[in-house]
Design an enzyme around this catalytic site. Structure first.
Site, PDB file in Angstrom:
ATOM      1  N   CYS A   1       0.825  -1.217   0.000  1.00 28.24           N
ATOM      2  CA  CYS A   1       0.000   0.000   0.000  1.00 28.24           C
ATOM      3  C   CYS A   1       0.855   1.261   0.000  1.00 28.24           C
ATOM      4  O   CYS A   1       0.477   2.285  -0.554  1.00 28.24           O
ATOM      5  CB  CYS A   1      -0.910  -0.009   1.216  1.00 28.24           C
ATOM      6  SG  CYS A   1      -0.004  -0.230   2.756  1.00 28.24           S
TER       7      CYS A   1
ATOM      8  N   GLU B   1      -2.500   2.388  13.045  1.00 29.62           N
ATOM      9  CA  GLU B   1      -1.980   1.113  13.521  1.00 29.62           C
ATOM     10  C   GLU B   1      -0.515   1.325  13.875  1.00 29.62           C
ATOM     11  O   GLU B   1       0.081   2.347  13.539  1.00 29.62           O
ATOM     12  CB  GLU B   1      -2.147   0.035  12.450  1.00 29.62           C
ATOM     13  CG  GLU B   1      -3.625  -0.294  12.223  1.00 29.62           C
ATOM     14  CD  GLU B   1      -3.870  -1.581  11.480  1.00 29.62           C
ATOM     15  OE1 GLU B   1      -3.187  -1.812  10.472  1.00 29.62           O
ATOM     16  OE2 GLU B   1      -4.746  -2.346  11.904  1.00 29.62           O
TER      17      GLU B   1
END
Ligand code: NAD
Length: 477
Positions: free
Chosen positions: A283, A458
């Site tokens: 990503c 995260e």
């Protein structure tokens, strides 16, 4: 060839799907079917959530030090079984064994970090003057759902679940149907380390059925989703009706900016690594390479030369296959879009013609020049080893082009001017900024997106707080 079977893992044991339906799992290096993967439905999901719900109170009420110790023991077990886990991960994703081993070391570190931080979740006391005592508690949500993509399944499972578990939540994971094996292996390993049954459950299957059932289940109190913008938006719509908290880790089209004052011997291989790691199925990939015009031609030539030495292939070669057939087809579609848009393929731009790769989902590492930031190949996430080079004239223009995207996941800066590095970092709209090393950082550094790359964080201490809500208790004395 004998196919292996992947069933759900619910309440500490493997469990066949309620309806008895399976889908095929593939080896991306050959395109051959290698497994049968349980297709979960709402009934399977209800069983998993019920198991997680039953396990919750005891897990939440355990002394954080003891809970953390179980997670730290899990970290040691992951390291001890790294080879076996890497074999599964590599077989299903097509990534090289060294790449898989690196990611699995990351999983061990997530459990190590959050095992240690389990005791760090502390509240505050709030001064209200004499006569009152006010304090906050950080409490787990209950059952947390984690929905994962196929590119780094085990690493993403660790990233989402280790902090959720450390904070006292129980978990139901829905991995991608293409890559469920390593997450199921983690479930067995947690039981072996003494984590009680029901604390970590896995339901395999497709997004539209198993995934949606998880998001819709009334006992699921929080969802951590990693995947595409499209699926993130669909989940967000369901979550809006349920007022369900989400962490959304979505896609990117990240700029990697090379200034003329950069150390080019460092920048050229660094930029390549930034979009060729795991064949671009990352990503964070730096797929818009912005290069100062005065060095543009020389930099493109250096990249062309370096890319010529990249090998494509199975085993532990540098650039492996696309993990799914759909992704293989998507990259080919973007080769055609680039041709139609008039981009110049400096390298690649078509499928490799090596007969040894036939049947596998291999694409060519590709670099386009002659690209304008308005072209589709500069705006849309391709998720393969494909990048475009865009020239700029000065710092202000570099920042404008870099921020001209709906995404905001990451950005790279290559410069030897320290003041410029900080000045540009402050003006880029992205959650991760890397200076002179693309994808620098570790499990300790928070990760997440700006704009349509998502919200919530995260990794690091930051993530722990996303798995708790705050209760404030105020007492009149
Ligand atoms: P995807 O969105 O198609 O699928 C991700 C997961 O969501 C899968 O488990 C899928 O089954 C599930 N899903 C799909 N639709 C759903 C729905 N309506 N309800 C519930 N679940 C649903 O993504 P993918 O193709 O597996 O992964 C590639 C994408 O993931 C890329 O866009 C990439 O950028 C993104 N990604 C982001 C990060 C990050 O940290 N930001 C990391 C890795 C990948």
């Amino acid at each position: 060839m004998t196919l292996y079977t992947l069933d759900h893992f619910i309440d500490g044991a493997e469990r066949a799907p309620a309806e008895g339906h399976y889908t095929e799992g593939f080896d991306p290096r050959t395109g051959q079917t290698i497994s049968r993967v349980a297709l979960g439905n709402a009934e399977d999901m209800a069983l998993a959530v019920a198991a997680a719900q039953r396990a919750f109170a005891a897990w939440r009420d355990m002394r954080p030090l003891a809970r953390g110790r179980l997670l730290t023991q899990t970290a040691l077990a992951i390291r001890a079984q790294a080879r076996e886990l890497a074999t599964i991960e590599s077989r299903e994703t097509g990534k090289s064994t060294p790449q898989a081993l690196g990611e699995i070391e990351g999983v061990a570190q997530y459990f190590e970090l959050y095992g240690g931080l389990a005791t760090a979740l502390q509240g505050e006391t709030i001064g209200l003057g004499a006569g009152y005592h006010s304090y906050t508690l950080r409490e787990p949500y209950g059952v947390v759902g984690a929905i994962l993509p196929w590119n780094a399944p085990l690493n993403q499972a660790g990233r989402a679940c280790a902090p959720a578990l450390a904070a006292g939540n129980t978990v139901v994971v829905k991995p991608s149907e293409s890559t469920s094996g390593s997450v199921l292996a983690l479930a067995r390993l947690l039981i072996g380390c003494g984590v009680p049954a029901g604390v970590f459950n896995v339901v395999t299957g497709i997004g539209a059925e198993a995934g949606e059932a998880l998001v819709r289940h009334p006992k699921v109190r929080k969802i951590a989703f990693t995947g595409s913008l499209r699926a993130g938006q669909q989940i967000g719509r369901i979550a809006a009706d349920r007022v369900l908290p989400l962490t959304l880790e979505l896609g990117g089209k990240s700029p990697d900016i090379v200034f003329a004052d950069a150390d080019l011997a460092l920048a050229a291989p660094g930029v390549l690594k930034g979009f060729l790691t795991h064949a671009g199925q990352v990503c964070l990939s730096g797929t818009r390479i912005l290069v100062e015009r005065s060095i543009h031609d020389a930099f493109v030539a250096a990249m062309r030369e370096a890319m010529a030495s990249y090998r494509i292939g199975a085993a532990d070669s540098t650039v492996g296959p696309m993990t799914t057939r759909a992704q293989y087809e998507k990259v080919q579609a973007y080769y055609a879009i680039a041709r139609a848009e008039g981009a110049v393929a400096e390298v690649g731009g078509q499928l490799p013609d090596d007969p040894a790769l036939a049947g596998g989902w291999f694409v060519s590492p590709t670099l386009y020049s002659g690209v304008d930031n308005s072209m589709r190949i500069a705006r849309e996430e391709i998720f393969g080893p494909v990048a475009c080079v865009i020239p700029f004239d000065d710092e202000a223009q570099a920042i404008t082009i870099a921020n001209d995207t709906e995404y905001g996941l990451a950005a790279g800066i290559w410069t030897c001017d320290l003041a410029r590095a900080h000045r540009v970092a402050a003006q880029l709209d992205a959650g991760q900024i890397y200076v002179n090393e693309y994808m620098a950082g570790g499990v300790e550094t928070p990760l997440g997106g700006y704009k349509m790359s998502g919200y919530g964080r995260e990794k690091g201490l930051e993530a722990l707080h996303h798995y708790t809500h705050v209760k404030c208790v105020t007492v009149r004395l």
